[in-house]
Design a protein around this motif. Structure first.
Motif, PDB file in Angstrom:
ATOM      1  N   ASP A 176       0.828  -1.207   0.000  1.00  0.00           N
ATOM      2  CA  ASP A 176       0.000   0.000   0.000  1.00  0.00           C
ATOM      3  C   ASP A 176       0.866   1.262   0.000  1.00  0.00           C
ATOM      4  O   ASP A 176       0.544   2.250  -0.675  1.00  0.00           O
ATOM      5  CB  ASP A 176      -0.929   0.007   1.211  1.00  0.00           C
ATOM      6  CG  ASP A 176      -1.969  -1.095   1.140  1.00  0.00           C
ATOM      7  OD1 ASP A 176      -2.260  -1.559   0.018  1.00  0.00           O
ATOM      8  OD2 ASP A 176      -2.481  -1.499   2.199  1.00  0.00           O
ATOM      9  N   ILE A 177       1.957   1.229   0.762  1.00  0.00           N
ATOM     10  CA  ILE A 177       2.874   2.375   0.771  1.00  0.00           C
ATOM     11  C   ILE A 177       3.491   2.571  -0.611  1.00  0.00           C
ATOM     12  O   ILE A 177       3.615   3.705  -1.100  1.00  0.00           O
ATOM     13  CB  ILE A 177       3.969   2.166   1.833  1.00  0.00           C
ATOM     14  CG1 ILE A 177       3.359   2.187   3.234  1.00  0.00           C
ATOM     15  CG2 ILE A 177       5.055   3.231   1.708  1.00  0.00           C
ATOM     16  CD1 ILE A 177       4.346   1.860   4.333  1.00  0.00           C
ATOM     17  N   ALA A 178       3.866   1.470  -1.236  1.00  0.00           N
ATOM     18  CA  ALA A 178       4.444   1.557  -2.582  1.00  0.00           C
ATOM     19  C   ALA A 178       3.447   2.147  -3.574  1.00  0.00           C
ATOM     20  O   ALA A 178       3.804   2.987  -4.410  1.00  0.00           O
ATOM     21  CB  ALA A 178       4.896   0.176  -3.043  1.00  0.00           C
ATOM     22  N   LEU A 179       2.189   1.729  -3.481  1.00  0.00           N
ATOM     23  CA  LEU A 179       1.163   2.266  -4.376  1.00  0.00           C
ATOM     24  C   LEU A 179       0.970   3.761  -4.136  1.00  0.00           C
ATOM     25  O   LEU A 179       0.794   4.536  -5.090  1.00  0.00           O
ATOM     26  CB  LEU A 179      -0.151   1.521  -4.160  1.00  0.00           C
ATOM     27  CG  LEU A 179      -1.316   1.954  -5.052  1.00  0.00           C
ATOM     28  CD1 LEU A 179      -0.978   1.754  -6.520  1.00  0.00           C
ATOM     29  CD2 LEU A 179      -2.594   1.179  -4.685  1.00  0.00           C
ATOM     30  N   ALA A 180       1.015   4.185  -2.875  1.00  0.00           N
ATOM     31  CA  ALA A 180       0.873   5.610  -2.561  1.00  0.00           C
ATOM     32  C   ALA A 180       2.041   6.410  -3.127  1.00  0.00           C
ATOM     33  O   ALA A 180       1.856   7.519  -3.650  1.00  0.00           O
ATOM     34  CB  ALA A 180       0.772   5.799  -1.050  1.00  0.00           C
ATOM     35  N   LEU A 181       3.257   5.861  -3.046  1.00  0.00           N
ATOM     36  CA  LEU A 181       4.419   6.542  -3.609  1.00  0.00           C
ATOM     37  C   LEU A 181       4.306   6.672  -5.122  1.00  0.00           C
ATOM     38  O   LEU A 181       4.629   7.717  -5.698  1.00  0.00           O
ATOM     39  CB  LEU A 181       5.694   5.771  -3.246  1.00  0.00           C
ATOM     40  CG  LEU A 181       6.182   5.874  -1.804  1.00  0.00           C
ATOM     41  CD1 LEU A 181       7.385   4.969  -1.599  1.00  0.00           C
ATOM     42  CD2 LEU A 181       6.537   7.309  -1.449  1.00  0.00           C
ATOM     43  N   VAL A 182       3.865   5.608  -5.765  1.00  0.00           N
ATOM     44  CA  VAL A 182       3.698   5.638  -7.224  1.00  0.00           C
ATOM     45  C   VAL A 182       2.678   6.711  -7.622  1.00  0.00           C
ATOM     46  O   VAL A 182       2.917   7.509  -8.544  1.00  0.00           O
ATOM     47  CB  VAL A 182       3.255   4.251  -7.732  1.00  0.00           C
ATOM     48  CG1 VAL A 182       2.783   4.334  -9.183  1.00  0.00           C
ATOM     49  CG2 VAL A 182       4.401   3.255  -7.612  1.00  0.00           C
ATOM     50  N   ALA A 183       1.547   6.761  -6.923  1.00  0.00           N
ATOM     51  CA  ALA A 183       0.511   7.740  -7.246  1.00  0.00           C
ATOM     52  C   ALA A 183       0.988   9.167  -6.973  1.00  0.00           C
ATOM     53  O   ALA A 183       0.760  10.087  -7.781  1.00  0.00           O
ATOM     54  CB  ALA A 183      -0.758   7.444  -6.439  1.00  0.00           C
ATOM     55  N   ALA A 184       1.663   9.383  -5.840  1.00  0.00           N
ATOM     56  CA  ALA A 184       2.112  10.722  -5.471  1.00  0.00           C
ATOM     57  C   ALA A 184       3.167  11.248  -6.441  1.00  0.00           C
ATOM     58  O   ALA A 184       3.121  12.414  -6.866  1.00  0.00           O
ATOM     59  CB  ALA A 184       2.660  10.719  -4.046  1.00  0.00           C
ATOM     60  N   THR A 185       4.126  10.402  -6.810  1.00  0.00           N
ATOM     61  CA  THR A 185       5.169  10.862  -7.724  1.00  0.00           C
ATOM     62  C   THR A 185       4.615  11.087  -9.125  1.00  0.00           C
ATOM     63  O   THR A 185       5.015  12.042  -9.800  1.00  0.00           O
ATOM     64  CB  THR A 185       6.323   9.843  -7.774  1.00  0.00           C
ATOM     65  OG1 THR A 185       5.795   8.519  -7.967  1.00  0.00           O
ATOM     66  CG2 THR A 185       7.125   9.875  -6.494  1.00  0.00           C
ATOM     67  N   TRP A 186       3.674  10.256  -9.563  1.00  0.00           N
ATOM     68  CA  TRP A 186       3.077  10.505 -10.879  1.00  0.00           C
ATOM     69  C   TRP A 186       2.308  11.821 -10.880  1.00  0.00           C
ATOM     70  O   TRP A 186       2.340  12.578 -11.860  1.00  0.00           O
ATOM     71  CB  TRP A 186       2.137   9.370 -11.283  1.00  0.00           C
ATOM     72  CG  TRP A 186       1.639   9.551 -12.689  1.00  0.00           C
ATOM     73  CD1 TRP A 186       2.242   9.124 -13.834  1.00  0.00           C
ATOM     74  CD2 TRP A 186       0.448  10.242 -13.104  1.00  0.00           C
ATOM     75  NE1 TRP A 186       1.497   9.494 -14.938  1.00  0.00           N
ATOM     76  CE2 TRP A 186       0.403  10.187 -14.522  1.00  0.00           C
ATOM     77  CE3 TRP A 186      -0.571  10.895 -12.415  1.00  0.00           C
ATOM     78  CZ2 TRP A 186      -0.634  10.770 -15.244  1.00  0.00           C
ATOM     79  CZ3 TRP A 186      -1.600  11.489 -13.147  1.00  0.00           C
ATOM     80  CH2 TRP A 186      -1.630  11.405 -14.547  1.00  0.00           C
ATOM     81  N   LEU A 187       1.608  12.127  -9.783  1.00  0.00           N
ATOM     82  CA  LEU A 187       0.908  13.414  -9.676  1.00  0.00           C
ATOM     83  C   LEU A 187       1.907  14.566  -9.746  1.00  0.00           C
ATOM     84  O   LEU A 187       1.633  15.597 -10.374  1.00  0.00           O
ATOM     85  CB  LEU A 187       0.116  13.463  -8.372  1.00  0.00           C
ATOM     86  CG  LEU A 187      -0.691  14.747  -8.116  1.00  0.00           C
ATOM     87  CD1 LEU A 187      -1.727  14.946  -9.213  1.00  0.00           C
ATOM     88  CD2 LEU A 187      -1.363  14.692  -6.747  1.00  0.00           C
TER      89      LEU A 187
END
Length: 225
Positions: free
Chosen positions: A50-61
């Motif tokens: 879940d943390i990895a998914l949040a990092l992926v979403a935040a950096t793409w934003l």
């Protein structure tokens, strides 16, 4: 009142890119790390997935915001999408963003008096970094597509890394091949990049040899040999 588009303000886009290129490169490595954890971590591992998914979403934003700012500062409007097509592709496929390592070096060197490496050393350095980042990204992406697919020969991440090395170097043993449509698209892209990198390295090495031989000929006294 004129309806003509507002001309771009000189230097605004360049200054923004110089200030943000290095931080965004660091963010791209965070994106790559998060994607790697998301792909490689077992399904039951929490909360890391879940943390990895949040990092992926935040950096793409963050990448999307940067793209919007650069589009606005360019003054080109929708023409920015066409004139900066590589930036558009990188936004849609953020796994490719670490490949902008060449622009990182350029941004850093603009703050210095002169490049610290020769042209041939820079080509070799760019090619090596690009090959490493491209191979790792492609291995992750193809493993994500191929794992669990019927008839797949890429069953582990080690298989994916071996396939990426064989494909990137244009060897193509054929013992590990993608069978999914997504995997084959990735393979075609990696083949093209492998040929381009091989050509760049070969050309730089050949030019360096020619320059060395020319210097040796110039140092010889007239009539010798």
């Amino acid at each position: 009142m004129s309806d003509r588009p507002t001309p771009p303000v000189p230097g605004r886009l360049e200054k923004w890119e110089q200030r943000t290129e290095v931080p965004l490169f660091a963010a791209s490595l965070v994106f790559l790390t998060g994607y790697a954890v998301r792909v490689l971590a077992p399904l039951g591992v929490q909360p890391w997935r879940d943390i990895a998914l949040a990092l992926v979403a935040a950096t793409w934003l963050l990448f999307a915001v940067d793209y919007g700012v650069r589009l606005r500062r360019s003054g080109l409007g929708v023409r920015f999408v066409h004139s900066h097509w590589l930036d558009t592709v990188v936004l849609l496929l953020p796994l490719l963003r670490p490949l902008r390592v060449v622009r990182i070096y350029t941004a850093v060197q603009q703050r210095a008096d002169r490049p610290r490496l020769s042209l041939y050393a820079r080509v070799m350095t760019y090619a090596s970094l690009t090959a490493a980042l491209l191979g790792f990204s492609a291995a992750l992406a193809v493993y994500h597509q191929e794992q669990g697919a019927p008839g797949s020969t890429i069953r582990t991440f080690g298989d994916a890394v071996w396939w990426a090395c064989a494909t990137l170097t244009t060897v193509g043993y054929g013992d590990a091949v993608p069978v999914t449509p997504g995997g084959r698209v990735i393979a075609a892209f990696l083949m093209a990049c492998g040929l381009a990198l091989l050509g760049a390295v070969t050309g730089a090495f050949s030019s360096w040899l020619v320059e060395v031989f020319q210097r040796e000929d110039e140092r010889r006294p007239p009539g010798s040999g």
